[in-house]
Design a protein around this motif. Structure first.
Motif, PDB file in Angstrom:
ATOM      1  N   GLU A  90      42.560  41.734  41.169  1.00  0.00           N
ATOM      2  CA  GLU A  90      41.830  42.542  42.163  1.00  0.00           C
ATOM      3  C   GLU A  90      41.391  41.705  43.363  1.00  0.00           C
ATOM      4  O   GLU A  90      40.648  42.192  44.215  1.00  0.00           O
ATOM      5  CB  GLU A  90      40.576  43.158  41.526  1.00  0.00           C
ATOM      6  CG  GLU A  90      40.839  44.044  40.321  1.00  0.00           C
ATOM      7  CD  GLU A  90      41.400  45.402  40.714  1.00  0.00           C
ATOM      8  OE1 GLU A  90      41.032  45.904  41.787  1.00  0.00           O
ATOM      9  OE2 GLU A  90      42.232  45.934  39.954  1.00  0.00           O
ATOM     10  N   ASP A  91      41.765  40.438  43.363  1.00  0.00           N
ATOM     11  CA  ASP A  91      41.396  39.519  44.439  1.00  0.00           C
ATOM     12  C   ASP A  91      39.878  39.433  44.637  1.00  0.00           C
ATOM     13  O   ASP A  91      39.372  39.453  45.751  1.00  0.00           O
ATOM     14  CB  ASP A  91      42.081  39.977  45.750  1.00  0.00           C
ATOM     15  CG  ASP A  91      42.061  38.889  46.804  1.00  0.00           C
ATOM     16  OD1 ASP A  91      41.921  37.705  46.429  1.00  0.00           O
ATOM     17  OD2 ASP A  91      42.163  39.205  48.002  1.00  0.00           O
ATOM     18  N   ARG A  92      39.159  39.339  43.519  1.00  0.00           N
ATOM     19  CA  ARG A  92      37.695  39.330  43.572  1.00  0.00           C
ATOM     20  C   ARG A  92      37.092  37.933  43.438  1.00  0.00           C
ATOM     21  O   ARG A  92      35.882  37.795  43.452  1.00  0.00           O
ATOM     22  CB  ARG A  92      37.115  40.212  42.448  1.00  0.00           C
ATOM     23  CG  ARG A  92      37.572  41.649  42.486  1.00  0.00           C
ATOM     24  CD  ARG A  92      36.974  42.389  43.648  1.00  0.00           C
ATOM     25  NE  ARG A  92      35.551  42.570  43.524  1.00  0.00           N
ATOM     26  CZ  ARG A  92      34.925  43.726  43.677  1.00  0.00           C
ATOM     27  NH1 ARG A  92      35.607  44.808  43.955  1.00  0.00           N
ATOM     28  NH2 ARG A  92      33.621  43.812  43.570  1.00  0.00           N
ATOM     29  N   LEU A  93      37.945  36.903  43.253  1.00  0.00           N
ATOM     30  CA  LEU A  93      37.376  35.558  43.078  1.00  0.00           C
ATOM     31  C   LEU A  93      37.679  34.667  44.278  1.00  0.00           C
ATOM     32  O   LEU A  93      38.749  34.756  44.885  1.00  0.00           O
ATOM     33  CB  LEU A  93      37.920  34.904  41.802  1.00  0.00           C
ATOM     34  CG  LEU A  93      37.594  35.611  40.489  1.00  0.00           C
ATOM     35  CD1 LEU A  93      38.171  34.830  39.312  1.00  0.00           C
ATOM     36  CD2 LEU A  93      36.086  35.788  40.307  1.00  0.00           C
ATOM     37  N   LEU A  94      36.730  33.822  44.573  1.00  0.00           N
ATOM     38  CA  LEU A  94      36.876  32.888  45.685  1.00  0.00           C
ATOM     39  C   LEU A  94      37.611  31.637  45.197  1.00  0.00           C
ATOM     40  O   LEU A  94      37.347  31.165  44.084  1.00  0.00           O
ATOM     41  CB  LEU A  94      35.470  32.498  46.147  1.00  0.00           C
ATOM     42  CG  LEU A  94      35.328  32.061  47.581  1.00  0.00           C
ATOM     43  CD1 LEU A  94      35.449  33.286  48.498  1.00  0.00           C
ATOM     44  CD2 LEU A  94      33.949  31.422  47.786  1.00  0.00           C
ATOM     45  N   LYS A  95      38.497  31.119  46.032  1.00  0.00           N
ATOM     46  CA  LYS A  95      39.186  29.875  45.657  1.00  0.00           C
ATOM     47  C   LYS A  95      38.168  28.738  45.666  1.00  0.00           C
ATOM     48  O   LYS A  95      37.379  28.612  46.617  1.00  0.00           O
ATOM     49  CB  LYS A  95      40.324  29.615  46.627  1.00  0.00           C
ATOM     50  CG  LYS A  95      41.242  28.556  46.133  1.00  0.00           C
ATOM     51  CD  LYS A  95      42.612  28.600  46.783  1.00  0.00           C
ATOM     52  CE  LYS A  95      43.445  27.583  46.026  1.00  0.00           C
ATOM     53  NZ  LYS A  95      44.700  27.307  46.568  1.00  0.00           N
ATOM     54  N   LEU A  96      38.177  27.935  44.623  1.00  0.00           N
ATOM     55  CA  LEU A  96      37.211  26.841  44.535  1.00  0.00           C
ATOM     56  C   LEU A  96      37.675  25.652  45.359  1.00  0.00           C
ATOM     57  O   LEU A  96      38.878  25.411  45.508  1.00  0.00           O
ATOM     58  CB  LEU A  96      37.039  26.411  43.071  1.00  0.00           C
ATOM     59  CG  LEU A  96      36.534  27.511  42.133  1.00  0.00           C
ATOM     60  CD1 LEU A  96      36.647  27.066  40.678  1.00  0.00           C
ATOM     61  CD2 LEU A  96      35.084  27.880  42.472  1.00  0.00           C
ATOM     62  N   ASP A  97      36.701  24.911  45.869  1.00  0.00           N
ATOM     63  CA  ASP A  97      37.010  23.708  46.639  1.00  0.00           C
ATOM     64  C   ASP A  97      36.944  22.509  45.690  1.00  0.00           C
ATOM     65  O   ASP A  97      35.851  22.018  45.372  1.00  0.00           O
ATOM     66  CB  ASP A  97      35.973  23.584  47.781  1.00  0.00           C
ATOM     67  CG  ASP A  97      36.272  22.398  48.668  1.00  0.00           C
ATOM     68  OD1 ASP A  97      37.158  21.592  48.311  1.00  0.00           O
ATOM     69  OD2 ASP A  97      35.612  22.276  49.719  1.00  0.00           O
ATOM     70  N   HIS A  98      38.101  22.063  45.250  1.00  0.00           N
ATOM     71  CA  HIS A  98      38.127  20.986  44.256  1.00  0.00           C
ATOM     72  C   HIS A  98      37.517  19.682  44.774  1.00  0.00           C
ATOM     73  O   HIS A  98      37.062  18.852  43.980  1.00  0.00           O
ATOM     74  CB  HIS A  98      39.554  20.755  43.752  1.00  0.00           C
ATOM     75  CG  HIS A  98      39.993  21.781  42.744  1.00  0.00           C
ATOM     76  ND1 HIS A  98      41.142  21.683  42.021  1.00  0.00           N
ATOM     77  CD2 HIS A  98      39.412  22.944  42.335  1.00  0.00           C
ATOM     78  CE1 HIS A  98      41.260  22.729  41.201  1.00  0.00           C
ATOM     79  NE2 HIS A  98      40.224  23.513  41.392  1.00  0.00           N
ATOM     80  N   ALA A  99      37.499  19.512  46.089  1.00  0.00           N
ATOM     81  CA  ALA A  99      36.892  18.291  46.648  1.00  0.00           C
ATOM     82  C   ALA A  99      35.392  18.238  46.317  1.00  0.00           C
ATOM     83  O   ALA A  99      34.787  17.164  46.278  1.00  0.00           O
ATOM     84  CB  ALA A  99      37.092  18.275  48.160  1.00  0.00           C
ATOM     85  N   LYS A 100      34.824  19.413  46.061  1.00  0.00           N
ATOM     86  CA  LYS A 100      33.391  19.458  45.715  1.00  0.00           C
ATOM     87  C   LYS A 100      33.165  19.427  44.202  1.00  0.00           C
ATOM     88  O   LYS A 100      32.035  19.579  43.747  1.00  0.00           O
ATOM     89  CB  LYS A 100      32.776  20.731  46.308  1.00  0.00           C
ATOM     90  CG  LYS A 100      32.763  20.680  47.834  1.00  0.00           C
ATOM     91  CD  LYS A 100      32.009  21.823  48.423  1.00  0.00           C
ATOM     92  CE  LYS A 100      31.898  21.605  49.933  1.00  0.00           C
ATOM     93  NZ  LYS A 100      32.039  22.856  50.661  1.00  0.00           N
ATOM     94  N   LEU A 101      34.242  19.288  43.454  1.00  0.00           N
ATOM     95  CA  LEU A 101      34.115  19.284  41.989  1.00  0.00           C
ATOM     96  C   LEU A 101      34.740  18.021  41.390  1.00  0.00           C
ATOM     97  O   LEU A 101      35.705  18.089  40.614  1.00  0.00           O
ATOM     98  CB  LEU A 101      34.801  20.533  41.399  1.00  0.00           C
ATOM     99  CG  LEU A 101      34.345  21.902  41.925  1.00  0.00           C
ATOM    100  CD1 LEU A 101      35.202  23.016  41.342  1.00  0.00           C
ATOM    101  CD2 LEU A 101      32.871  22.139  41.611  1.00  0.00           C
ATOM    102  N   PRO A 102      34.202  16.847  41.741  1.00  0.00           N
ATOM    103  CA  PRO A 102      34.819  15.611  41.231  1.00  0.00           C
ATOM    104  C   PRO A 102      34.812  15.530  39.705  1.00  0.00           C
ATOM    105  O   PRO A 102      35.681  14.881  39.116  1.00  0.00           O
ATOM    106  CB  PRO A 102      33.964  14.497  41.858  1.00  0.00           C
ATOM    107  CG  PRO A 102      32.704  15.168  42.325  1.00  0.00           C
ATOM    108  CD  PRO A 102      33.073  16.590  42.645  1.00  0.00           C
ATOM    109  N   ASN A 103      33.864  16.227  39.068  1.00  0.00           N
ATOM    110  CA  ASN A 103      33.790  16.152  37.597  1.00  0.00           C
ATOM    111  C   ASN A 103      34.757  17.081  36.878  1.00  0.00           C
ATOM    112  O   ASN A 103      34.788  17.098  35.641  1.00  0.00           O
ATOM    113  CB  ASN A 103      32.357  16.416  37.141  1.00  0.00           C
ATOM    114  CG  ASN A 103      31.481  15.202  37.388  1.00  0.00           C
ATOM    115  OD1 ASN A 103      31.735  14.127  36.850  1.00  0.00           O
ATOM    116  ND2 ASN A 103      30.472  15.364  38.242  1.00  0.00           N
ATOM    117  N   LEU A 104      35.547  17.808  37.651  1.00  0.00           N
ATOM    118  CA  LEU A 104      36.560  18.683  37.046  1.00  0.00           C
ATOM    119  C   LEU A 104      37.559  17.867  36.210  1.00  0.00           C
ATOM    120  O   LEU A 104      38.174  18.378  35.279  1.00  0.00           O
ATOM    121  CB  LEU A 104      37.290  19.457  38.158  1.00  0.00           C
ATOM    122  CG  LEU A 104      38.226  20.590  37.741  1.00  0.00           C
ATOM    123  CD1 LEU A 104      37.495  21.659  36.940  1.00  0.00           C
ATOM    124  CD2 LEU A 104      38.873  21.225  38.967  1.00  0.00           C
TER     125      LEU A 104
END
Ligand code: N2P
Length: 345
Positions: A90-104
């Motif tokens: 449904e295109d309801r989620l925002l793409k995450l910015d991996h640069a802001k998630l170093p602990n991923l």
């Protein structure tokens, strides 16, 4: 200027500045109940100054209904894998910015490349678990290996189950050799008679804290989330046993995701990365002992915590993950509501 006038002007300037100052930042988190420790929320607020409003739900369907209604605005939600899939369609989620998630980087390889979000571009695994059977072995002496052993007339009024229509329907389907991907109108009709036998036997429906009825002796066995079972085993390993149903076991992966329209996207990223820190993530595991997808956090668990068979099932059990079933979800809900009403439960 006279001193008094100067004082009045200074006071006015201060008041004006206060009026212009941005409101203290906040984060609206809509997540499963009994899943996010208060200690983690407080730690985040202490470090960032961002206040977290934690609103809870007890099923993916409840969350979806509220989210889609637009009644409230959320910055972070916690959908299971099949609901991530539905929200993405449904295109309801925002793409995450991996640069802001170093602990991923702490998330293990088995949580990557899965169909609902192969690159973790829209969702970050929070906890994984199974749905299984808890038995109070002091009360139930015979072997319990699957759903069919639980839902027997001799256990009437001694059973607790999750209050989750999709879960309940897939258990009944499993006893007919049908997998969770086979939810169709036709198969729902096939399992209606199974549910008509089962649901009158149930004493308690509880998705928030099914452990409570087991712990206080209101019921003797049940079908619950693995983390609830793990808590019972921690309480009394002699009394409680966790069994992965032989007909088929549901494995779920719950995730953090940012819905489109979120007002505090930056704060949402900060929170996600905060809980991905091993020393924070391990606090979640200690309070809610599901399977932690964060491998660095797992290393911080005690040997005893890692040996809890509900948190980390031994061997290589066959586990099935749900996929989005589309519009037939409405029929699932209707079927269970219907049979429940007729069972007087
Ligand atoms: C937490 C329940 C989470 C498991 N109380 C459901 N996916």
């Amino acid at each position: 200027m006279r001193p008094l006038a100067r004082l009045v002007l200074a006071a006015l300037a201060l008041a004006a500045a206060a009026g212009r100052a941005p409101a203290a930042e906040e984060l609206n988190l809509f997540a499963w109940s009994e899943y996010v420790p208060q200690e983690v929320l407080d730690g985040f607020t202490k470090e960032t100054g961002i206040r977290v409003n934690y609103e809870t739900y007890a099923s993916n369907e409840e969350m979806l209904a509220k989210l889609m209604s637009g009644a409230a605005s959320y910055d972070l939600i916690q959908p299971s894998e099949y609901t991530v899939e539905a929200l993405r369609k449904e295109d309801r989620l925002l793409k995450l910015d991996h640069a802001k998630l170093p602990n991923l980087k702490n998330i293990g390889p088995e949580y990557r490349g899965l169909p609902h979000d192969p690159g973790l571009d829209y969702s970050v695994p929070y906890m994984q678990g199974t749905v299984g059977i808890v038995v109070n072995t002091e009360k139930v002496k015979e072997p319990i290996a699957g759903y069919a052993d639980v839902f027997q007339p001799k256990h009437k009024n001694r059973i607790v189950v999750l209050d989750d229509p999709l879960e309940i329907v897939t258990w009944a389907m499993a006893t007919r050799g049908l997998g969770p991907d086979e939810v169709t109108r036709e198969n729902l009709a096939k399992v209606r008679p199974v549910l008509e036998q089962w649901l009158p036997l149930v004493k308690v429906y509880d998705s928030d804290s099914p452990k409570t009825a087991l712990l206080n002796g209101d019921v003797d066995l049940g079908v619950v989330w693995s983390g609830e079972a793990a808590i019972l085993i921690n309480e009394d390993a002699k009394r409680f046993r966790y069994v992965l149903p032989k007909e088929g076991t549901h494995r779920f992966i719950d995730n953090l995701a940012v819905p489109k329209g979120a007002k505090h996207v930056e704060a949402a990223h900060r929170f996600v990365d905060y809980v991905l820190r091993p020393e924070v993530s391990v606090k979640i595991s200690k309070e809610f002992p599901y399977t932690n997808p964060n491998l660095e956090a797992r290393k911080l668990l005690s040997p005893q915590e890692r040996a809890n068979p509900a948190s980390y099932p031994p061997g290589d059990p066959k586990l099935q993950t749900f996929r989005d079933i589309g519009p037939v979800a409405v029929q699932v809900d209707k079927l269970v509501t219907d049979v429940k009403a007729k069972s007087g439960t």
